[in-house]
Design a protein around this motif. Structure first.
Motif, PDB file in Angstrom:
ATOM      1  N   GLU A  72       0.815  -1.213   0.000  1.00  0.00           N
ATOM      2  CA  GLU A  72       0.000   0.000   0.000  1.00  0.00           C
ATOM      3  C   GLU A  72       0.846   1.260   0.000  1.00  0.00           C
ATOM      4  O   GLU A  72       1.893   1.323   0.644  1.00  0.00           O
ATOM      5  CB  GLU A  72      -0.896  -0.001   1.232  1.00  0.00           C
ATOM      6  CG  GLU A  72      -1.815   1.204   1.294  1.00  0.00           C
ATOM      7  CD  GLU A  72      -2.887   1.027   2.345  1.00  0.00           C
ATOM      8  OE1 GLU A  72      -4.052   0.893   1.956  1.00  0.00           O
ATOM      9  OE2 GLU A  72      -2.543   1.018   3.527  1.00  0.00           O
ATOM     10  N   ASN A  73       0.366   2.252  -0.719  1.00  0.00           N
ATOM     11  CA  ASN A  73       0.866   3.613  -0.658  1.00  0.00           C
ATOM     12  C   ASN A  73      -0.325   4.521  -0.418  1.00  0.00           C
ATOM     13  O   ASN A  73      -1.386   4.341  -1.028  1.00  0.00           O
ATOM     14  CB  ASN A  73       1.564   4.022  -1.960  1.00  0.00           C
ATOM     15  CG  ASN A  73       2.998   3.550  -2.017  1.00  0.00           C
ATOM     16  OD1 ASN A  73       3.657   3.406  -1.000  1.00  0.00           O
ATOM     17  ND2 ASN A  73       3.480   3.302  -3.222  1.00  0.00           N
ATOM     18  N   ALA A  75      -1.347   8.755   0.119  1.00  0.00           N
ATOM     19  CA  ALA A  75      -0.904  10.149   0.051  1.00  0.00           C
ATOM     20  C   ALA A  75      -2.074  11.061   0.381  1.00  0.00           C
ATOM     21  O   ALA A  75      -3.167  10.897  -0.158  1.00  0.00           O
ATOM     22  CB  ALA A  75      -0.371  10.479  -1.341  1.00  0.00           C
ATOM     23  N   TRP A  91       5.378   9.699  -4.603  1.00  0.00           N
ATOM     24  CA  TRP A  91       6.015   8.440  -4.214  1.00  0.00           C
ATOM     25  C   TRP A  91       7.274   8.174  -5.039  1.00  0.00           C
ATOM     26  O   TRP A  91       8.303   7.767  -4.500  1.00  0.00           O
ATOM     27  CB  TRP A  91       5.045   7.277  -4.365  1.00  0.00           C
ATOM     28  CG  TRP A  91       3.797   7.422  -3.544  1.00  0.00           C
ATOM     29  CD1 TRP A  91       3.689   8.008  -2.302  1.00  0.00           C
ATOM     30  CD2 TRP A  91       2.486   7.004  -3.896  1.00  0.00           C
ATOM     31  NE1 TRP A  91       2.388   7.962  -1.881  1.00  0.00           N
ATOM     32  CE2 TRP A  91       1.619   7.347  -2.835  1.00  0.00           C
ATOM     33  CE3 TRP A  91       1.941   6.361  -5.008  1.00  0.00           C
ATOM     34  CZ2 TRP A  91       0.253   7.067  -2.845  1.00  0.00           C
ATOM     35  CZ3 TRP A  91       0.588   6.082  -5.026  1.00  0.00           C
ATOM     36  CH2 TRP A  91      -0.241   6.441  -3.951  1.00  0.00           C
ATOM     37  N   GLU A  94      10.827   9.662  -4.286  1.00  0.00           N
ATOM     38  CA  GLU A  94      11.705   9.030  -3.293  1.00  0.00           C
ATOM     39  C   GLU A  94      12.823   8.220  -3.950  1.00  0.00           C
ATOM     40  O   GLU A  94      13.724   7.719  -3.254  1.00  0.00           O
ATOM     41  CB  GLU A  94      10.906   8.117  -2.371  1.00  0.00           C
ATOM     42  CG  GLU A  94       9.936   8.835  -1.480  1.00  0.00           C
ATOM     43  CD  GLU A  94       9.125   7.887  -0.609  1.00  0.00           C
ATOM     44  OE1 GLU A  94       9.266   6.641  -0.746  1.00  0.00           O
ATOM     45  OE2 GLU A  94       8.334   8.384   0.200  1.00  0.00           O
ATOM     46  N   THR A 112      10.492   3.643   0.773  1.00  0.00           N
ATOM     47  CA  THR A 112       9.661   2.441   0.650  1.00  0.00           C
ATOM     48  C   THR A 112       8.414   2.654  -0.201  1.00  0.00           C
ATOM     49  O   THR A 112       7.891   1.696  -0.773  1.00  0.00           O
ATOM     50  CB  THR A 112       9.264   1.913   2.030  1.00  0.00           C
ATOM     51  OG1 THR A 112       8.678   2.971   2.789  1.00  0.00           O
ATOM     52  CG2 THR A 112      10.487   1.365   2.769  1.00  0.00           C
ATOM     53  N   ARG A 113       7.942   3.875  -0.306  1.00  0.00           N
ATOM     54  CA  ARG A 113       6.792   4.109  -1.198  1.00  0.00           C
ATOM     55  C   ARG A 113       7.248   3.981  -2.648  1.00  0.00           C
ATOM     56  O   ARG A 113       6.548   3.408  -3.486  1.00  0.00           O
ATOM     57  CB  ARG A 113       6.161   5.460  -0.898  1.00  0.00           C
ATOM     58  CG  ARG A 113       5.500   5.474   0.487  1.00  0.00           C
ATOM     59  CD  ARG A 113       5.040   6.832   0.879  1.00  0.00           C
ATOM     60  NE  ARG A 113       6.178   7.676   1.200  1.00  0.00           N
ATOM     61  CZ  ARG A 113       6.304   8.399   2.314  1.00  0.00           C
ATOM     62  NH1 ARG A 113       5.348   8.378   3.216  1.00  0.00           N
ATOM     63  NH2 ARG A 113       7.361   9.144   2.520  1.00  0.00           N
ATOM     64  N   TYR A 114       8.450   4.494  -2.927  1.00  0.00           N
ATOM     65  CA  TYR A 114       9.016   4.339  -4.269  1.00  0.00           C
ATOM     66  C   TYR A 114       9.251   2.867  -4.589  1.00  0.00           C
ATOM     67  O   TYR A 114       8.861   2.382  -5.661  1.00  0.00           O
ATOM     68  CB  TYR A 114      10.333   5.109  -4.406  1.00  0.00           C
ATOM     69  CG  TYR A 114      11.132   4.671  -5.607  1.00  0.00           C
ATOM     70  CD1 TYR A 114      10.696   4.971  -6.895  1.00  0.00           C
ATOM     71  CD2 TYR A 114      12.298   3.920  -5.467  1.00  0.00           C
ATOM     72  CE1 TYR A 114      11.405   4.544  -8.012  1.00  0.00           C
ATOM     73  CE2 TYR A 114      13.010   3.492  -6.574  1.00  0.00           C
ATOM     74  CZ  TYR A 114      12.561   3.802  -7.846  1.00  0.00           C
ATOM     75  OH  TYR A 114      13.251   3.371  -8.949  1.00  0.00           O
ATOM     76  N   GLN A 116       7.823   0.285  -3.459  1.00  0.00           N
ATOM     77  CA  GLN A 116       6.565  -0.421  -3.691  1.00  0.00           C
ATOM     78  C   GLN A 116       6.038  -0.138  -5.098  1.00  0.00           C
ATOM     79  O   GLN A 116       5.554  -1.036  -5.770  1.00  0.00           O
ATOM     80  CB  GLN A 116       5.505  -0.048  -2.654  1.00  0.00           C
ATOM     81  CG  GLN A 116       4.159  -0.725  -2.877  1.00  0.00           C
ATOM     82  CD  GLN A 116       4.212  -2.233  -2.900  1.00  0.00           C
ATOM     83  OE1 GLN A 116       4.240  -2.879  -1.870  1.00  0.00           O
ATOM     84  NE2 GLN A 116       4.248  -2.830  -4.091  1.00  0.00           N
TER      85      GLN A 116
END
Length: 158
Positions: A72-73, A75, A91, A94, A112-114, A116
């Protein structure tokens, strides 16, 4: 009776192809740049994202759901015009924090968002966007299947 319920449920969670494309295009652009593996839109994963986003409309808190089997991300923006592509761009920004040879985030940063977004094995995407109560902003949620950011694994194909 079951058939009618499933048909109605499917109609409630359907996402227009244009909306799916709004999420898929920036995700796949980031992915193709590093691992040449595109994702596909999943209405099942999108339904999960929409349910989660709907539960957060009143506060727009971006607390991930516990026990989810999806990556999951999330924002949030106080700008109610915050779009899917705005969220994905946030995301993907990053990327500069990710040390590819070491497979870690640079000290004091988040990546970690990148990772993912570009996770090689995550091949299904489902996302949702809601306007927060009182028009106080927008929340974008994207879920990924299978989930990424697995300890000991790398996000890119080798």
């Amino acid at each position: 009776m079951k058939l009618i319920f499933l048909t109605v449920s499917a109609l409630l969670v359907s996402v227009s192809p244009a909306q799916g494309t709004e999420y898929l295009n920036p995700h796949n652009a980031a992915r193709v740049a590093v691992n040449d593996v595109s994702m596909i839109w999943s209405t099942v994963v999108a339904a999960f994202a929409q349910t989660y986003a709907n539960q957060r409309i009143s506060s727009c808190a971006n607390t991930p759901p516990s026990g989810s089997t999806y990556g999951e991300n999330i924002a949030y923006s106080p700008n109610s015009f915050f779009s899917a592509s705005d969220a994905v761009a946030r995301w993907v920004s990053e990327k500069d924090n990710y040390d590819r040879p070491a497979n870690t985030c640079n000290p004091g940063t988040i990546c970690t968002r990148y990772t993912q977004v570009v996770w090689n094995n995550s091949i299904q995407l489902g996302c949702a966007r809601v306007t927060c109560a009182g028009n106080t902003g927008a929340l974008v949620v994207c879920n990924y299947s299978p989930k990424g950011n697995i300890a000991g694994q790398v996000p890119y194909a080798v």
